[in-house]
Design a protein around this motif. Structure first.
Motif, PDB file in Angstrom:
ATOM      1  N   ALA A 183     -45.030  36.705  64.709  1.00 10.41           N
ATOM      2  CA  ALA A 183     -44.304  35.842  65.651  1.00 10.41           C
ATOM      3  C   ALA A 183     -45.281  35.197  66.631  1.00 10.41           C
ATOM      4  O   ALA A 183     -45.159  34.004  66.964  1.00 10.41           O
ATOM      5  N   ARG A 184     -46.267  35.966  67.105  1.00  8.10           N
ATOM      6  CA  ARG A 184     -47.275  35.406  68.006  1.00  8.10           C
ATOM      7  C   ARG A 184     -48.097  34.321  67.309  1.00  8.10           C
ATOM      8  O   ARG A 184     -48.451  33.296  67.912  1.00  8.10           O
ATOM      9  N   PHE A 185     -48.375  34.540  66.031  1.00  8.72           N
ATOM     10  CA  PHE A 185     -49.157  33.566  65.276  1.00  8.72           C
ATOM     11  C   PHE A 185     -48.409  32.238  65.150  1.00  8.72           C
ATOM     12  O   PHE A 185     -48.975  31.166  65.407  1.00  8.72           O
ATOM     13  N   PHE A 186     -47.143  32.299  64.764  1.00  7.32           N
ATOM     14  CA  PHE A 186     -46.397  31.055  64.584  1.00  7.32           C
ATOM     15  C   PHE A 186     -46.145  30.352  65.925  1.00  7.32           C
ATOM     16  O   PHE A 186     -46.105  29.118  65.982  1.00  7.32           O
ATOM     17  N   ALA A 187     -46.027  31.125  67.005  1.00  6.81           N
ATOM     18  CA  ALA A 187     -45.912  30.526  68.329  1.00  6.81           C
ATOM     19  C   ALA A 187     -47.218  29.835  68.714  1.00  6.81           C
ATOM     20  O   ALA A 187     -47.205  28.739  69.298  1.00  6.81           O
ATOM     21  N   ALA A 188     -48.356  30.459  68.375  1.00 15.19           N
ATOM     22  CA  ALA A 188     -49.656  29.860  68.674  1.00 15.19           C
ATOM     23  C   ALA A 188     -49.866  28.578  67.878  1.00 15.19           C
ATOM     24  O   ALA A 188     -50.502  27.627  68.368  1.00 15.19           O
ATOM     25  N   LEU A 189     -49.351  28.553  66.661  1.00 14.10           N
ATOM     26  CA  LEU A 189     -49.430  27.320  65.863  1.00 14.10           C
ATOM     27  C   LEU A 189     -48.719  26.184  66.570  1.00 14.10           C
ATOM     28  O   LEU A 189     -49.200  25.046  66.620  1.00 14.10           O
ATOM     29  N   ARG A 190     -47.548  26.475  67.114  1.00 17.87           N
ATOM     30  CA  ARG A 190     -46.764  25.454  67.804  1.00 17.87           C
ATOM     31  C   ARG A 190     -47.506  24.931  69.034  1.00 17.87           C
ATOM     32  O   ARG A 190     -47.494  23.733  69.324  1.00 17.87           O
ATOM     33  N   GLU A 191     -48.180  25.837  69.756  1.00 14.69           N
ATOM     34  CA  GLU A 191     -48.909  25.443  70.958  1.00 14.69           C
ATOM     35  C   GLU A 191     -50.198  24.691  70.627  1.00 14.69           C
ATOM     36  O   GLU A 191     -50.665  23.864  71.409  1.00 14.69           O
ATOM     37  N   LYS A 193     -53.293  25.891  70.374  1.00 12.53           N
ATOM     38  CA  LYS A 193     -54.448  26.314  71.169  1.00 12.53           C
ATOM     39  C   LYS A 193     -55.398  27.124  70.293  1.00 12.53           C
ATOM     40  O   LYS A 193     -55.011  28.160  69.742  1.00 12.53           O
ATOM     41  N   VAL A 194     -56.642  26.659  70.216  1.00 11.75           N
ATOM     42  CA  VAL A 194     -57.631  27.311  69.366  1.00 11.75           C
ATOM     43  C   VAL A 194     -57.836  28.765  69.779  1.00 11.75           C
ATOM     44  O   VAL A 194     -57.838  29.675  68.934  1.00 11.75           O
ATOM     45  N   GLU A 195     -58.008  29.011  71.073  1.00 11.97           N
ATOM     46  CA  GLU A 195     -58.273  30.371  71.545  1.00 11.97           C
ATOM     47  C   GLU A 195     -57.108  31.303  71.229  1.00 11.97           C
ATOM     48  O   GLU A 195     -57.301  32.465  70.870  1.00 11.97           O
ATOM     49  N   GLY A 196     -55.888  30.802  71.376  1.00 16.43           N
ATOM     50  CA  GLY A 196     -54.709  31.613  71.100  1.00 16.43           C
ATOM     51  C   GLY A 196     -54.629  32.039  69.641  1.00 16.43           C
ATOM     52  O   GLY A 196     -54.169  33.144  69.332  1.00 16.43           O
ATOM     53  N   LEU A 197     -55.095  31.167  68.758  1.00 14.34           N
ATOM     54  CA  LEU A 197     -55.118  31.508  67.337  1.00 14.34           C
ATOM     55  C   LEU A 197     -56.281  32.435  67.009  1.00 14.34           C
ATOM     56  O   LEU A 197     -56.129  33.404  66.259  1.00 14.34           O
ATOM     57  N   GLN A 198     -57.436  32.148  67.582  1.00 13.82           N
ATOM     58  CA  GLN A 198     -58.627  32.942  67.270  1.00 13.82           C
ATOM     59  C   GLN A 198     -58.422  34.428  67.563  1.00 13.82           C
ATOM     60  O   GLN A 198     -58.890  35.282  66.803  1.00 13.82           O
ATOM     61  N   GLU A 199     -57.741  34.735  68.641  1.00 16.76           N
ATOM     62  CA  GLU A 199     -57.599  36.137  69.023  1.00 16.76           C
ATOM     63  C   GLU A 199     -56.685  36.919  68.080  1.00 16.76           C
ATOM     64  O   GLU A 199     -56.659  38.142  68.120  1.00 16.76           O
ATOM     65  N   ILE A 282     -54.224  34.008  55.322  1.00 16.55           N
ATOM     66  CA  ILE A 282     -53.068  33.121  55.475  1.00 16.55           C
ATOM     67  C   ILE A 282     -52.944  32.360  54.168  1.00 16.55           C
ATOM     68  O   ILE A 282     -53.859  31.609  53.793  1.00 16.55           O
ATOM     69  N   ARG A 283     -51.861  32.586  53.459  1.00 16.21           N
ATOM     70  CA  ARG A 283     -51.671  31.925  52.168  1.00 16.21           C
ATOM     71  C   ARG A 283     -50.448  31.027  52.237  1.00 16.21           C
ATOM     72  O   ARG A 283     -49.364  31.478  52.620  1.00 16.21           O
ATOM     73  N   SER A 284     -50.627  29.770  51.836  1.00 13.46           N
ATOM     74  CA  SER A 284     -49.507  28.829  51.853  1.00 13.46           C
ATOM     75  C   SER A 284     -49.248  28.298  50.450  1.00 13.46           C
ATOM     76  O   SER A 284     -50.172  27.861  49.765  1.00 13.46           O
ATOM     77  N   VAL A 285     -48.007  28.397  50.027  1.00 13.78           N
ATOM     78  CA  VAL A 285     -47.592  27.865  48.725  1.00 13.78           C
ATOM     79  C   VAL A 285     -46.766  26.621  48.995  1.00 13.78           C
ATOM     80  O   VAL A 285     -45.689  26.690  49.597  1.00 13.78           O
ATOM     81  N   ILE A 286     -47.282  25.474  48.557  1.00 14.70           N
ATOM     82  CA  ILE A 286     -46.595  24.211  48.799  1.00 14.70           C
ATOM     83  C   ILE A 286     -46.269  23.472  47.501  1.00 14.70           C
ATOM     84  O   ILE A 286     -45.541  22.481  47.489  1.00 14.70           O
ATOM     85  N   ASN A 287     -46.808  23.975  46.373  1.00 11.22           N
ATOM     86  CA  ASN A 287     -46.479  23.397  45.068  1.00 11.22           C
ATOM     87  C   ASN A 287     -44.965  23.476  44.856  1.00 11.22           C
ATOM     88  O   ASN A 287     -44.409  24.570  44.795  1.00 11.22           O
TER      89      ASN A 287
END
Length: 313
Positions: A183-191, A193-199, A282-287
């Motif tokens: 949940a923190r990761f997806f919230a950081a994506l929305r924001e 912020k590089v630092e928020g993701l890095q941590e 982090i794995r994304s399937v978009i096919n």
């Protein structure tokens, strides 16, 4: 005629009781929901036309679906070698087969990491490992299913088990903690912020995308916390500005999410490997060929055009 009809009905009911097991075997051998469903359907067609009653229906049907899956996997391997970019298994929201006595084995074996390790095994090793180590079949049943001697199956199982143990990812067991980090990761994506993701990322985190040449994707393969964080921080705020919805889900037994367009159609499935309190992959399937079983599909090319307009704006 009435007796024959009742017999068909009885067979159908018996088969339906075993369908979850058959699908779960086929999916782990094939890494594909659609191919597993086809294998199960072919198993039914063969059982429907069988004139003799097997001593053990479970063993009989498991043998049939395993042999069909091995044949499909052998042909699929040629296609996967020619696949555009990284190949990932088709995402699975829930495993239909449950067995409390083997819950740990079932959960471990359905993760993306485990399915990718299974890809490195030969079709026979993969089938033997799935039947023996995941579902707990006895060696006589395994030998019958793959058409080899028990001694040969023991060797196949030992090689497969060694390989799987060497590459096994030890995921965090605390489900609540994993979901909170996701949940923190997806919230950081929305924001954005590089630092928020890095941590939240491990130092050698991997970002892997599977578009199969049929959909736009952020990147095929990027490694390292700084590179991954900067790439995602720059790309994702515009994704949310066009009405993209994050539908948090457990996918293949791991934390993840379905990204949907504003109408609720699925655009991409994102799965996270969480190890030692950090996101390791982090794995994304978009096919789109791999997402159709989940829900109606979004027009990802239209979403990309809108995303580009937003970024330029």
């Amino acid at each position: 005629m009435a007796g024959a009809g009742t017999g068909v009905q009885d067979r159908a009911e018996e088969f339906e009781q075993l369908r979850p097991l058959l699908f779960s075997i086929a999916y782990r051998i094939l890494g594909s929901v659609s191919e597993a469903e086809d294998a199960v359907q072919e198993t039914w067609l063969r059982y429907e036309t069988t004139t003799t009653r097997p001593d053990s229906l479970k063993s009989f049907l498991s043998t049939v679906v395993t042999r069909i899956s091995i044949d499909v996997l052998r042909s699929a391997r040629v296609r996967r070698e020619e696949y555009v970019g990284d190949w990932l298994p088709e995402p699975l929201l829930s495993d239909p087969y449950e067995d409390p006595a083997r819950a740990a084995e079932l959960a471990d074996s359905v993760s993306m990491a485990a399915l990718l390790l299974l890809e490195r095994l030969s079709p026979l090793e993969r089938a033997v490992f799935v039947l023996r180590e995941v579902f707990g079949f006895g060696y006589p049943e395994v030998a019958e299913a793959v058409g080899r001697t028990e001694a040969a199956c023991r060797q196949l199982s030992a090689r497969a088990r060694k390989h799987m143990e060497e590459g096994r990812t030890r995921f965090d067991a605390d489900r609540e903690a994993r979901e909170e980090l996701a949940a923190r990761f997806f919230a950081a994506l929305r924001e954005g912020k590089v630092e928020g993701l890095q941590e939240l990322l491990s130092a050698d985190v991997q970002l892997v995308g599977d578009g199969g040449g049929k959909a736009p994707q952020l990147a095929r393969h990027v490694q390292g916390a700084d590179k991954v964080a900067r790439l995602m921080a720059g790309a994702f705020p515009p994704v949310f500005s066009i009405g993209t919805i994050v539908d948090a889900r457990e996918i293949n037994g791991q934390p993840g999410a379905l990204f949907r367009d504003r109408e609720g159609n699925v655009a991409v499935a994102v799965l996270l490997d969480i190890v030692d309190g950090e996101i390791a992959a982090i794995r994304s399937v978009i096919n789109p060929d791999k997402l159709g079983h989940l829900a109606p599909l979004a027009d990802v090319w239209a979403m990309k055009d809108e995303w580009n307009r937003t970024r330029r704006g």
